[in-house]
Scaffold this motif. Structure first.
Motif, PDB file in Angstrom:
ATOM      1  N   ASP A 221     -75.469  10.989 -12.846  1.00 47.09           N
ATOM      2  CA  ASP A 221     -76.687  11.084 -12.029  1.00 47.09           C
ATOM      3  C   ASP A 221     -76.571  10.234 -10.772  1.00 47.09           C
ATOM      4  O   ASP A 221     -77.038  10.619  -9.703  1.00 47.09           O
ATOM      5  CB  ASP A 221     -77.919  10.674 -12.840  1.00 47.09           C
ATOM      6  CG  ASP A 221     -78.331  11.727 -13.845  1.00 47.09           C
ATOM      7  OD1 ASP A 221     -78.006  12.918 -13.652  1.00 47.09           O
ATOM      8  OD2 ASP A 221     -78.988  11.361 -14.833  1.00 47.09           O
ATOM      9  N   TYR A 222     -75.927   9.085 -10.887  1.00 46.86           N
ATOM     10  CA  TYR A 222     -75.727   8.212  -9.731  1.00 46.86           C
ATOM     11  C   TYR A 222     -74.751   8.835  -8.722  1.00 46.86           C
ATOM     12  O   TYR A 222     -74.999   8.852  -7.533  1.00 46.86           O
ATOM     13  CB  TYR A 222     -75.217   6.840 -10.172  1.00 46.86           C
ATOM     14  CG  TYR A 222     -74.913   5.923  -9.025  1.00 46.86           C
ATOM     15  CD1 TYR A 222     -75.921   5.200  -8.406  1.00 46.86           C
ATOM     16  CD2 TYR A 222     -73.614   5.790  -8.533  1.00 46.86           C
ATOM     17  CE1 TYR A 222     -75.654   4.374  -7.333  1.00 46.86           C
ATOM     18  CE2 TYR A 222     -73.337   4.961  -7.464  1.00 46.86           C
ATOM     19  CZ  TYR A 222     -74.366   4.258  -6.862  1.00 46.86           C
ATOM     20  OH  TYR A 222     -74.089   3.445  -5.788  1.00 46.86           O
ATOM     21  N   VAL A 223     -73.639   9.363  -9.221  1.00 40.87           N
ATOM     22  CA  VAL A 223     -72.618   9.959  -8.355  1.00 40.87           C
ATOM     23  C   VAL A 223     -73.092  11.307  -7.806  1.00 40.87           C
ATOM     24  O   VAL A 223     -72.833  11.643  -6.655  1.00 40.87           O
ATOM     25  CB  VAL A 223     -71.275  10.112  -9.102  1.00 40.87           C
ATOM     26  CG1 VAL A 223     -70.247  10.866  -8.264  1.00 40.87           C
ATOM     27  CG2 VAL A 223     -70.734   8.745  -9.497  1.00 40.87           C
ATOM     28  N   GLY A 224     -73.794  12.076  -8.636  1.00 40.93           N
ATOM     29  CA  GLY A 224     -74.298  13.374  -8.197  1.00 40.93           C
ATOM     30  C   GLY A 224     -73.593  14.558  -8.820  1.00 40.93           C
ATOM     31  O   GLY A 224     -73.880  15.695  -8.475  1.00 40.93           O
ATOM     32  N   TYR A 225     -72.687  14.312  -9.759  1.00 42.31           N
ATOM     33  CA  TYR A 225     -72.017  15.388 -10.492  1.00 42.31           C
ATOM     34  C   TYR A 225     -71.251  14.784 -11.665  1.00 42.31           C
ATOM     35  O   TYR A 225     -71.005  13.585 -11.701  1.00 42.31           O
ATOM     36  CB  TYR A 225     -71.067  16.190  -9.595  1.00 42.31           C
ATOM     37  CG  TYR A 225     -69.895  15.402  -9.054  1.00 42.31           C
ATOM     38  CD1 TYR A 225     -68.675  15.377  -9.730  1.00 42.31           C
ATOM     39  CD2 TYR A 225     -70.000  14.691  -7.868  1.00 42.31           C
ATOM     40  CE1 TYR A 225     -67.597  14.651  -9.242  1.00 42.31           C
ATOM     41  CE2 TYR A 225     -68.929  13.967  -7.368  1.00 42.31           C
ATOM     42  CZ  TYR A 225     -67.738  13.950  -8.056  1.00 42.31           C
ATOM     43  OH  TYR A 225     -66.676  13.229  -7.568  1.00 42.31           O
ATOM     44  N   MET A 226     -70.877  15.644 -12.633  1.00 42.38           N
ATOM     45  CA  MET A 226     -70.059  15.191 -13.763  1.00 42.38           C
ATOM     46  C   MET A 226     -68.594  15.176 -13.342  1.00 42.38           C
ATOM     47  O   MET A 226     -68.148  16.069 -12.624  1.00 42.38           O
ATOM     48  CB  MET A 226     -70.216  16.136 -14.959  1.00 42.38           C
ATOM     49  CG  MET A 226     -71.564  16.062 -15.611  1.00 42.38           C
ATOM     50  SD  MET A 226     -71.689  16.950 -17.182  1.00 42.38           S
ATOM     51  CE  MET A 226     -70.844  18.470 -16.902  1.00 42.38           C
ATOM     52  N   PRO A 227     -67.829  14.184 -13.809  1.00 44.68           N
ATOM     53  CA  PRO A 227     -66.410  14.158 -13.467  1.00 44.68           C
ATOM     54  C   PRO A 227     -65.652  15.280 -14.178  1.00 44.68           C
ATOM     55  O   PRO A 227     -66.076  15.752 -15.231  1.00 44.68           O
ATOM     56  CB  PRO A 227     -65.952  12.785 -13.964  1.00 44.68           C
ATOM     57  CG  PRO A 227     -66.876  12.475 -15.094  1.00 44.68           C
ATOM     58  CD  PRO A 227     -68.202  13.077 -14.701  1.00 44.68           C
ATOM     59  N   ASP A 228     -64.543  15.694 -13.589  1.00 37.16           N
ATOM     60  CA  ASP A 228     -63.697  16.717 -14.215  1.00 37.16           C
ATOM     61  C   ASP A 228     -63.179  16.223 -15.560  1.00 37.16           C
ATOM     62  O   ASP A 228     -63.147  16.967 -16.543  1.00 37.16           O
ATOM     63  CB  ASP A 228     -62.509  17.070 -13.309  1.00 37.16           C
ATOM     64  CG  ASP A 228     -62.953  17.620 -11.967  1.00 37.16           C
ATOM     65  OD1 ASP A 228     -63.866  18.460 -11.947  1.00 37.16           O
ATOM     66  OD2 ASP A 228     -62.393  17.190 -10.936  1.00 37.16           O
ATOM     67  N   LEU A 229     -62.739  14.975 -15.589  1.00 42.99           N
ATOM     68  CA  LEU A 229     -62.247  14.343 -16.810  1.00 42.99           C
ATOM     69  C   LEU A 229     -63.244  13.251 -17.185  1.00 42.99           C
ATOM     70  O   LEU A 229     -63.465  12.312 -16.422  1.00 42.99           O
ATOM     71  CB  LEU A 229     -60.860  13.732 -16.584  1.00 42.99           C
ATOM     72  CG  LEU A 229     -59.752  14.725 -16.253  1.00 42.99           C
ATOM     73  CD1 LEU A 229     -58.534  14.014 -15.679  1.00 42.99           C
ATOM     74  CD2 LEU A 229     -59.371  15.504 -17.492  1.00 42.99           C
TER      75      LEU A 229
END
Length: 193
Positions: free
Chosen positions: A102-110
């Motif tokens: 939520d802080y970054v704005g997307y889920m990481p690939d890994l």
């Protein structure tokens, strides 16, 4: 509710008067899509939503907002983000904690998985798509047909397979032939394995 504020997550009937908004430029730089301001479906309660680069709906105000983080996540953030974004491996894949999505704005690939316990689940990263696909394959199986445990690949930050990650099924609910009230009671008791 213990006297606390109740948060309304429903889609409002009209556009909220003073919605919580976020940094639109930061959201766009992370691959997000800004939803129309004049559409009530672009809101959850009083929060303005956006679609992240993976198509997931998220609240705008949380992106880049340290105040939206739990204290434990604030401590992890400094060690796992680069200029507020997930680090990238040599293949361009992002990797890191799902707790910071939520802080970054997307889920990481890994997605980072901590060792717990080390002999059963070693430390590494998993891919959400593989977890979802394997879990979906088990849905609808009876308690007797289900293996209850399955494995997906475990990766290092470079996206190379380093082992397996064991995952348990979500459990089973035997609601066949029950009235809706009886089925609700079974579900409230929890799944069986």
């Amino acid at each position: 509710n213990g006297g606390g504020d109740v948060i309304d997550l429903r889609t409002p009937a009209t556009v909220p008067e003073n919605p919580r908004r976020g940094d639109v430029d930061l959201i766009k730089s992370q691959g997000g899509t800004i939803l129309p301001d004049d559409d009530p479906a672009s809101y959850s309660g009083n929060d303005k939503l956006f679609k992240d680069k993976n198509g997931e709906l998220r609240a705008e105000w949380t992106v880049g907002n340290k105040d939206a983080l739990q204290e434990s996540d604030k401590k992890a953030m400094g060690k796992s983000l680069v200029d507020g974004d997930y680090p990238k491996n040599s293949k361009g894949e992002s990797y890191g904690s799902l707790l910071l999505a939520d802080y970054v704005g997307y889920m990481p690939d890994l997605q980072y998985i901590a060792a717990y316990p080390p002999e059963d689940r070693p430390e590494g990263y998993i891919r959400e798509a593989e977890l979802h696909k394997a879990g979906t394959a088990l849905r609808g199986l009876s308690k007797e047909e289900c293996p209850h445990w399955y494995s997906i690949p475990l990766y290092n930050s470079e996206g190379n397979v380093i082992g397996e990650y064991k995952v348990g099924c979500e459990g089973h609910y035997d609601t066949e032939g029950l009235t809706p009230e009886e089925a609700r009671e079974v579900i409230m008791r929890g799944p069986t394995w």
